[in-house]
Design an enzyme around this catalytic site. Structure first.
Site, mmCIF file in Angstrom:
data_model
loop_
_atom_site.group_PDB
_atom_site.id
_atom_site.type_symbol
_atom_site.label_atom_id
_atom_site.label_comp_id
_atom_site.label_asym_id
_atom_site.label_seq_id
_atom_site.Cartn_x
_atom_site.Cartn_y
_atom_site.Cartn_z
ATOM 1 N N ARG A 243 1.220 -1.495 -0.182
ATOM 2 C CA ARG A 243 -0.109 0.008 0.315
ATOM 3 C C ARG A 243 0.377 1.416 -0.087
ATOM 4 O O ARG A 243 2.110 1.214 0.563
ATOM 5 C CB ARG A 243 -0.838 -0.214 1.591
ATOM 6 C CG ARG A 243 -2.107 -0.952 1.086
ATOM 7 C CD ARG A 243 -2.531 -1.447 2.214
ATOM 8 N NE ARG A 243 -3.561 -0.409 2.365
ATOM 9 C CZ ARG A 243 -4.464 0.251 3.419
ATOM 10 N NH1 ARG A 243 -5.069 -0.905 3.966
ATOM 11 N NH2 ARG A 243 -5.459 1.007 3.353
ATOM 12 N N ASP B 210 -15.858 2.921 3.004
ATOM 13 C CA ASP B 210 -15.424 1.743 3.742
ATOM 14 C C ASP B 210 -17.424 0.786 3.090
ATOM 15 O O ASP B 210 -17.045 -0.454 3.822
ATOM 16 C CB ASP B 210 -15.221 2.018 4.919
ATOM 17 C CG ASP B 210 -13.372 2.582 5.247
ATOM 18 O OD1 ASP B 210 -12.367 2.675 4.501
ATOM 19 O OD2 ASP B 210 -13.119 2.478 6.417
ATOM 20 N N ARG C 61 -10.729 -3.132 -3.804
ATOM 21 C CA ARG C 61 -12.228 -3.519 -3.463
ATOM 22 C C ARG C 61 -12.645 -3.510 -4.701
ATOM 23 O O ARG C 61 -14.261 -3.546 -5.044
ATOM 24 C CB ARG C 61 -12.753 -1.872 -2.975
ATOM 25 C CG ARG C 61 -12.043 -2.738 -1.205
ATOM 26 C CD ARG C 61 -12.155 -1.952 0.009
ATOM 27 N NE ARG C 61 -12.066 -2.904 1.130
ATOM 28 C CZ ARG C 61 -11.932 -2.088 2.665
ATOM 29 N NH1 ARG C 61 -12.272 -0.869 2.347
ATOM 30 N NH2 ARG C 61 -11.477 -3.159 3.748
#
Ligand code: S3P
Length: 411
Positions: A121, A300, A331
């Site tokens: 990341r 989120d 995601r």
């Protein structure tokens, strides 16, 4: 985890303490003087990593796992000691980025490491502003973990406009600014969660003397059940004492726009954070185009929003969410790939998703992509589909909601 479709969801559902606020309470407790007592703290893989990092820097904790209570014996702003080994942040981006901000201001060296997902990341987003402040911090290829931090001569305040909407970056700068000379000013064009600002004010009020903190229920965890109750007929639930900080309630606004039946009652302020009770009952949903300005307030919740959209009539479009590629998994790709297996008409975009709702969904064997939020979103989809589905690697829920399946199996 094998999951069968359920008929309805009713009653009160308990969700754990907020992950973001739990991390911050550990950090501020550790750098305040004397005892900080934290109630309803989330004790999950991520927050336990933050606790362990501070233990490695000489801070003592009393942990009562059964009652979700933690007492910290804080040692004041300059009371941390040099860790003897690298500080392991595990899977937790919040731990790594917030601690980096704190550690550039210390007079000792430290190294921050993470698991294979965290090691991929981006950390340049904190390395750049912290270096501009005079911090001595290096990453692999100047971009990735591990982060090597050395003491610096002096830290200066900074005026910084956030190039990416990120509360973690904002918080790293805020924590470094506690140790810097001169004022810091952070400009954010898009709203991100403001828990660090609120908790900093709360601890500063008493000059960093230990305090009492109550952690509100996590709206991001509540979101799974808010969506479940909205899409499963005859459902009606209440979620008590949930954090309803306006920087986090985008999911409620979007679901209401889709036609959901959600009410927030009994809102009050506890240690600078608004808390309320959320009532949800089933309502038919319709697809919408999600306002890009809302993305920071529900970043989120996009995997579970995609599930809601799959059960809505019509098309839902989510744009302006490219940050989803840099979370615990990509995601956008992960949710599109797995929901497709359940017959959802879903297409990934470079910055979001298009979901055409209304298909009859089918049970499937789906994968969590080593990501707690993907595991939970897929599990809720499974509960709303007739027949048996299986979520592979569902243990990733331990990152933020260790009791998730216990709750599901007692519904
Ligand atoms: C968090 C900020 C957000 C969020 C993450 C927790 C925090 O990340 O996605 O789950 O506690 O500050 P970014 O700052 O990368 O957007």
């Amino acid at each position: 985890m094998k999951l069968k479709g359920i008929k309805k969801l009713t009653g009160e559902i308990k969700v754990p303490g907020d992950k973001s606020i739990s991390h911050r309470s550990i950090i501020f407790g550790a750098i305040s003087q004397g005892e900080t007592k934290i109630d309803n703290i989330l004790l999950s893989d991520d927050t336990l990593k933050t606790i362990q990092c501070f233990k490695d820097m000489g801070i003592e904790f009393d942990i009562d796992e059964e009652n979700n209570r933690v007492n910290i014996k804080g040692k004041g702003l300059n009371g941390l000691r040099e860790p003897k080994k690298p500080l392991d942040c595990g899977n937790s981006g919040t731990t790594m980025r917030l601690l980096a901000g704190l550690l550039v201001g210390q007079n000792f060296s430290s190294t921050l490491i993470g698991d294979s997902s965290l090691s991929k990341r981006p950390m340049d987003r904190i390395i750049i502003p912290l270096t501009k402040m005079g911090g001595n911090i290096k990453g692999a290829h100047n971009k990735y973990p591990p982060l090597e931090i050395e003491p610096s001569e002096k830290l200066n305040g900074i005026t910084y406009e956030l190039p990416v909407a990120s509360a973690q970056v904002k918080s790293a700068i805020l924590l470094a600014s506690i140790y810097s000379q001169g004022e810091s000013k952070i400009i954010e064009k898009k709203v991100t969660r403001d828990h660090t600002e609120r908790m900093l004010d709360y601890f500063r009020e008493k000059d960093f003397i230990g305090r009492q903190v109550y952690i509100p229920g996590d709206i991001s965890s509540a979101a799974y059940f808010i969506v479940a109750a909205s899409i499963i007929k005859d459902s009606s639930i209440v979620l008590k004492d949930i954090g309803v900080n306006p920087t986090r309630t985008g999911i409620i606004d979007v679901l209401k726009e889709m036609g959901a039946n959600i009410e927030v009652k009994n809102v009050r302020i506890v240690n600078n954070e608004p808390i309320g009770d959320i009532y949800v009952s089933y309502a038919p949903l319709k697809g919408i185009s999600v306002d890009e300005g809302l993305i920071g307030r529900l970043i989120d919740e996009i995997p579970i929003l995609a599930v809601a959209a799959a059960f809505a009539e019509g098309t839902t479009t989510i744009r302006g969410a490219e940050e989803l590629k840099f979370k615990e998994s990509n995601r956008i790709e992960a949710i599109a790939k797995e929901l497709s297996k359940m017959s959802v008409d879903i297409s990934p975009l470079p910055d979001g998703l298009i979901i055409k709702g209304g298909n009859k969904l089918t049970p499937a064997k789906v994968n969590a992509h080593k990501d707690h939020r993907i595991a939970m979103a897929l599990s809720i989809a499974a509960l709303a589909i007739e027949g048996e589905s299986e979520v592979i690697d569902s243990h990733w829920v331990n990152i933020s909601y260790p009791d998730f399946y216990d709750i599901i199996f007692t519904i």
